[in-house]
Write a protein that holds these residues in place. Structure first.
Motif, PDB file in Angstrom:
ATOM      1  N   GLY A 553       0.844  -1.197   0.000  1.00 49.65           N
ATOM      2  CA  GLY A 553       0.000   0.000   0.000  1.00 49.65           C
ATOM      3  C   GLY A 553       0.871   1.236   0.000  1.00 49.65           C
ATOM      4  O   GLY A 553       2.039   1.180   0.403  1.00 49.65           O
ATOM      5  N   ASN A 554       0.309   2.364  -0.412  1.00 50.77           N
ATOM      6  CA  ASN A 554       1.076   3.611  -0.455  1.00 50.77           C
ATOM      7  C   ASN A 554       1.035   4.299   0.905  1.00 50.77           C
ATOM      8  O   ASN A 554      -0.049   4.640   1.407  1.00 50.77           O
ATOM      9  N   ILE A 555       2.194   4.536   1.499  1.00 53.98           N
ATOM     10  CA  ILE A 555       2.238   5.223   2.775  1.00 53.98           C
ATOM     11  C   ILE A 555       1.965   6.710   2.559  1.00 53.98           C
ATOM     12  O   ILE A 555       2.436   7.312   1.585  1.00 53.98           O
ATOM     13  N   GLN A 556       1.169   7.292   3.450  1.00 53.92           N
ATOM     14  CA  GLN A 556       0.785   8.697   3.330  1.00 53.92           C
ATOM     15  C   GLN A 556       1.542   9.550   4.350  1.00 53.92           C
ATOM     16  O   GLN A 556       2.323   9.043   5.157  1.00 53.92           O
ATOM     17  N   GLY A 559       1.538   8.547   8.038  1.00 60.82           N
ATOM     18  CA  GLY A 559       1.925   7.191   8.395  1.00 60.82           C
ATOM     19  C   GLY A 559       0.863   6.156   8.132  1.00 60.82           C
ATOM     20  O   GLY A 559       1.110   4.959   8.355  1.00 60.82           O
ATOM     21  N   THR A 560      -0.310   6.570   7.692  1.00 63.28           N
ATOM     22  CA  THR A 560      -1.331   5.597   7.308  1.00 63.28           C
ATOM     23  C   THR A 560      -1.123   5.205   5.848  1.00 63.28           C
ATOM     24  O   THR A 560      -0.268   5.756   5.151  1.00 63.28           O
ATOM     25  N   TYR A 561      -1.953   4.270   5.369  1.00 65.35           N
ATOM     26  CA  TYR A 561      -1.794   3.740   4.014  1.00 65.35           C
ATOM     27  C   TYR A 561      -3.086   3.916   3.214  1.00 65.35           C
ATOM     28  O   TYR A 561      -4.192   3.975   3.782  1.00 65.35           O
ATOM     29  N   SER A 562      -2.906   3.982   1.904  1.00 63.68           N
ATOM     30  CA  SER A 562      -4.071   3.999   1.018  1.00 63.68           C
ATOM     31  C   SER A 562      -4.296   2.591   0.490  1.00 63.68           C
ATOM     32  O   SER A 562      -3.357   1.801   0.347  1.00 63.68           O
ATOM     33  N   VAL A 563      -5.542   2.296   0.181  1.00 66.68           N
ATOM     34  CA  VAL A 563      -5.935   1.000  -0.355  1.00 66.68           C
ATOM     35  C   VAL A 563      -6.667   1.256  -1.667  1.00 66.68           C
ATOM     36  O   VAL A 563      -7.667   1.980  -1.698  1.00 66.68           O
ATOM     37  N   VAL A 564      -6.169   0.660  -2.747  1.00 65.90           N
ATOM     38  CA  VAL A 564      -6.774   0.868  -4.069  1.00 65.90           C
ATOM     39  C   VAL A 564      -7.094  -0.488  -4.677  1.00 65.90           C
ATOM     40  O   VAL A 564      -6.215  -1.161  -5.210  1.00 65.90           O
ATOM     41  N   PRO A 565      -8.360  -0.908  -4.617  1.00 64.11           N
ATOM     42  CA  PRO A 565      -8.719  -2.177  -5.268  1.00 64.11           C
ATOM     43  C   PRO A 565      -8.733  -2.018  -6.781  1.00 64.11           C
ATOM     44  O   PRO A 565      -9.086  -0.964  -7.306  1.00 64.11           O
ATOM     45  N   ARG A 566      -8.343  -3.067  -7.488  1.00 59.01           N
ATOM     46  CA  ARG A 566      -8.336  -3.002  -8.950  1.00 59.01           C
ATOM     47  C   ARG A 566      -9.760  -3.039  -9.483  1.00 59.01           C
ATOM     48  O   ARG A 566     -10.576  -3.870  -9.078  1.00 59.01           O
ATOM     49  N   MET A 567     -10.023  -2.127 -10.431  1.00 56.22           N
ATOM     50  CA  MET A 567     -11.287  -2.090 -11.152  1.00 56.22           C
ATOM     51  C   MET A 567     -10.943  -2.056 -12.630  1.00 56.22           C
ATOM     52  O   MET A 567     -10.826  -0.983 -13.230  1.00 56.22           O
ATOM     53  N   PRO A 568     -10.737  -3.217 -13.251  1.00 60.53           N
ATOM     54  CA  PRO A 568     -10.222  -3.266 -14.629  1.00 60.53           C
ATOM     55  C   PRO A 568     -11.031  -2.407 -15.597  1.00 60.53           C
ATOM     56  O   PRO A 568     -12.260  -2.489 -15.650  1.00 60.53           O
TER      57      PRO A 568
END
Length: 845
Positions: A553-556, A559-568
């Protein structure tokens, strides 16, 4: 000073660029353009049929005229009369403009032989975009096309007809193609290569008349009694200078036409200049763009009070005709008394090379290269700068073989004044100065000097000069990745793939030293992942990853993270959206639609990541790899499924492409775009890989990007079916993965690729290196071994154990503080955090 420029083609615009880059505040400039659009690239005119638009071909930078109050561009403005006594120009509209200085940049017109029937419908010339638009319309009705003329422009035109899928013929009066530039042997080799590409060549044919055909629109009757039937005819039999306006106002003419000029490009009237194809210097006219650019710079310098003279031009040329390398240098025909020649012919590979040397054997006079023009740059500089030849000059063109190493002329032999880039008048000295100023890669050299930014033919020589200067200055001219590996990323990739190396420890033991560092570890991890498709958090790989890959995940900033589910393809069901919303609400996450048409969830603590992923996986989602140097998104419009303008199923194809390439690790992130028509709603021409649907298939663009330094993608191939798109994209991506430097986007990789787009096409489309099948197989292995990284992480207890804030405690980080804003949350500012604001209650989930 009132200045009028008659004509706004390539040379006219180069004149404006040069003049306005200096102290031109005292000029009031009026530009008269006969066409409905400003200057465009006639050199690459045939690319119009390969999918480029008039805007793509434009040479005018955005705002060039709008941001200058002292320059006026008049379109559709034909100059009808020049009164030198009154110093006025009268337009066809009747408007009269006064001038202090006048510049003719009227160019040339196509010569059409006086053949009866030449005026028939569907007979064209090949000169303007309007001509091409008319040809394209005819191409929708035609099955066959003929080009009359087998010179440079004629063969370019033949490519255009082939791009329209027409049965294509070239008719030439001379006994060989490109009679001016190549000799008989070269002409035969060129003909063979052109015919292999599906173009029929007819030499020594004199067209007597054009009449109605029986099986096609036209019948061309030749002097020898034969005939040829075709639906379209394009005349490309040479050009003539546009000097009629100058002739009418009494200016002196060259003996064979053209406006007579002196070394300052002045005409017989000291207040009038002429540049480009309309000008005749010492009786000679020049049909190439480089001499015109030299004239343009000469006049601009004169008007700015600077020194500058035009001393003629070398007519050497290098180009790719229908994919065939063709080059001609100096005295290609050996017309110099006493000259001798050396020739090399490889009929299997269809390569022909010839050099012409002086009778003493010490000077190179000319050369012809067909099928392989690798030596063009060094041979041209040898001619232009009278560099002494080695004892055995024949080895300059012979293939390298054991015991017969090819002698090198060497860039050190070039004087500082040697012109390396003729398009932009860049000398060796200017490149050396750029290196001294800190420009130490090809991209930086291009930015500093403009060398290689036009046709690109000089880039290999520019690279040689740059590296030689860096060595002289004691600068490190190596491509070592870091102190632990004396190899480039490209070389490490080769070592890993060929050696079957599966771990960083093995790589370090065999090819490195020390313990590794923050540079080589992520690079090795990336290469291992792209080569063997191993899970990045396996014990032997996990410690190599940077923070984003380590926690998937991408650290912000907080110190938290982003969550990006794939949507083809950006497609998602209503149930999928609801599931994402439920997860966001449960864990108190900030939600936003990304630029790649996905939903980004911000504010997840590291200990929450596995639980969030589990719920998203249960709803049918996978990792979107927003954290990795990998495929991010394939953006699409709704295409032909919904849109009334759509001609291709952009959504369906985008989904298929994203599902194929998801998880591919690369030197940098990769983005795709798929547009269902030329309205380009998916912005495909700003992506690493872009596809645009046409009524003939898909046009494939590569190496574009947005961001801090936007770059327009370049057309790699056109009118492709989906299977061919996949094959070419497989090759392109794996070639990029193999050869790019660390953290190098495809756009930067392409800018630094010696040989440029033509070389990339030769590798990806023509399989010049013979590795096409290998690249496809490598990609298929990645596709076949794909596994969702989120799923692997949550199902492996050892991996899941890593997702905690403290290694020795299950406590959460109470420094993560959020504040409400616009119905969502945002990170607290440092001031708010100092006040110890109580975290929002939902964060306890």
């Amino acid at each position: 000073m009132k200045l009028i420029v008659i004509g706004h083609g390539m040379v006219g615009h180069k004149f404006l660029e040069t003049l306005l880059s200096g102290e031109a505040a005292g000029f009031e400039v009026t530009v008269l353009c006969e066409e409905p659009r400003p200057a465009y690239d006639r050199v690459h005119l045939s690319e119009f049929f390969a999918g480029k638009s008039a805007d793509d071909l434009s040479l005018v930078a955005p705002g060039f005229f709008e941001h200058r109050t002292n320059v006026t561009l008049k379109l559709n403005a034909r100059a009808a009369e020049v009164d030198r006594a009154a110093k006025t120009v009268t337009l066809a509209s009747g408007e009269i403009l006064g001038y202090d200085k006048l510049v003719f940049a009227t160019g040339s017109y196509p010569f059409v032989p006086p053949v009866p029937g030449k005026e028939r419908k569907d007979c064209f010339v090949y000169r303007t975009i309007e001509d091409l638009e008319a040809m394209r319309e005819c191409g929708t009705r035609a099955k066959s096309g003929v080009v009359i003329g087998g010179g440079l422009l004629g063969l370019e035109c033949a490519k255009a007809l082939r791009d329209m899928q027409l049965d294509t013929h070239v008719v030439e009066f001379a006994p060989r193609l490109m009679a001016v530039q190549v000799d008989d042997l070269g002409g035969r080799m060129l003909r063979a290569k052109i015919e292999d590409l599906g173009v029929s060549v007819h030499t020594q044919k004199s067209t007597q008349r054009i009449v109605d055909g029986e099986t096609a629109t036209h019948r061309m009757e030749f002097a020898d009694g034969s005939f040829l039937e075709t639906d379209m005819i394009v005349f490309s039999a040479g050009i003539r200078p546009r000097d009629e306006l100058a002739r009418a106002c009494g200016l002196s003419m060259g003996p064979r036409g053209g406006i007579a000029i002196d070394d300052a490009c002045r005409t017989s009237d000291p207040n009038v200049y002429a540049i480009g194809e309309c000008a005749a210097w010492k009786g000679q006219t020049f049909g190439l763009v480089a001499p015109g650019y030299d004239m343009a710079r000469t006049v601009a310098k004169a008007l700015l009070g600077q020194e500058g003279t035009f001393g003629g031009a070398d007519m050497s040329t290098k180009l790719k005709l229908m994919g065939v390398d063709v080059a001609s240098i100096g005295d290609a025909h050996g017309a110099t008394p006493g000259s001798r020649s050396f020739q090399f012919t490889d009929e299997r590979k269809q390569v022909y090379k010839k050099i012409v040397v002086s009778d003493c054997g010490k000077r190179l006079l000319g050369a012809v290269l067909i099928g392989d023009a690798t030596e063009y740059g060094s041979l041209l500089q040898t001619v232009l700068n009278s560099i002494a030849l080695p004892a055995s000059p024949e080895f300059l063109i012979l293939p390298q073989a054991d015991g017969n190493a090819r002698p090198a002329i060497g860039v050190d032999a070039l004087p500082a004044s040697a012109q390396v880039c003729s398009c932009n008048d860049v000398s060796k000295g200017a490149i050396c100065d750029a290196v001294a100023g800190g420009a130490c890669d090809i991209g930086a050299i291009k930015a500093c000097t403009a060398a290689g930014t036009s046709c690109g033919g000089c880039v290999p020589l520019v690279a040689q000069i740059m590296k030689a200067e860096m060595q002289k200055a004691g600068m490190a001219v190596n491509n070592h990745l870091c102190e632990h590996f004396a190899w480039s990323r490209q070389e490490l990739h080769h070592l890993i793939r060929v050696g079957g190396i599966k771990t960083f420890g093995e790589l370090l033991h065999k090819h490195g030293k020390g313990l590794g560092c923050d540079i080589c570890k992520p690079v090795a991890a990336n290469i291992l992942a792209s080569t063997w498709a191993d899970f990045v958090l396996k014990p032997e790989h996990a410690s190599l990853q940077d923070s984003n890959d380590y926690f998937l995940g991408n650290i912000q900033k907080d110190g938290t993270y982003s969550v990006v589910p794939r949507m083809p393809g950006g497609e998602v069901t209503a149930d999928g959206l609801i599931a994402v919303g439920m997860v966001a609400r449960k864990y108190g996450l900030y939600t936003k639609i990304t630029g790649g048409a996905r939903v980004d969830l911000f504010g997840a603590r590291v200990d929450q990541l596995p639980s969030i992923w589990e719920e998203l996986i249960a709803a049918g989602f996978e990792s979107g790899h927003a954290y990795g140097k990998s495929l991010r998104t394939v953006k699409s419009c709704v295409g032909s499924t919904w849109c009334r303008y759509g001609v291709g199923d952009s959504v369906g194809f985008a989904i298929a492409l994203e599902n194929r390439y998801k998880g591919l690790r690369a030197p940098h992130k990769i983005k795709f775009g798929v547009s269902g028509c030329t309205r380009e709603c998916a912005e495909a021409q700003g992506k690493d890989v872009g596809l645009i649907a046409t009524d003939k298939g898909w046009n494939l663009y590569v190496c574009g990007n947005g961001g801090m330094k936007p770059r327009h993608a370049e057309l790699l191939a056109s009118d492709l079916d989906e299977a061919t798109v996949v094959k070419l994209v497989d090759r392109f991506l794996m070639f990029y993965v193999r050869t790019a430097d660390r953290l190098q986007r495809t756009s930067t990789w392409r800018m630094n690729l010696e040989g440029g787009l033509d070389y990339l096409k030769s590798v990806v489309i023509d399989d010049k290196l013979g590795i096409g099948a290998e690249l496809e197989a490598d990609m298929q292995r990645v596709v076949d071994t794909y596994e969702d990284e989120w799923k692997n992480a949550v199902e492996d207890p050892a991996v899941r154990q890593r997702f905690r804030t403290f290694v020795n405690s299950d406590a959460v980080d109470d420094n993560v503080v959020f504040m409400p804003e616009r119905g969502q949350v945002r990170p607290a500012t440092p001031e708010e955090r100092k006040q110890r604001v109580i975290p929002i209650a939902v964060r306890s989930a």
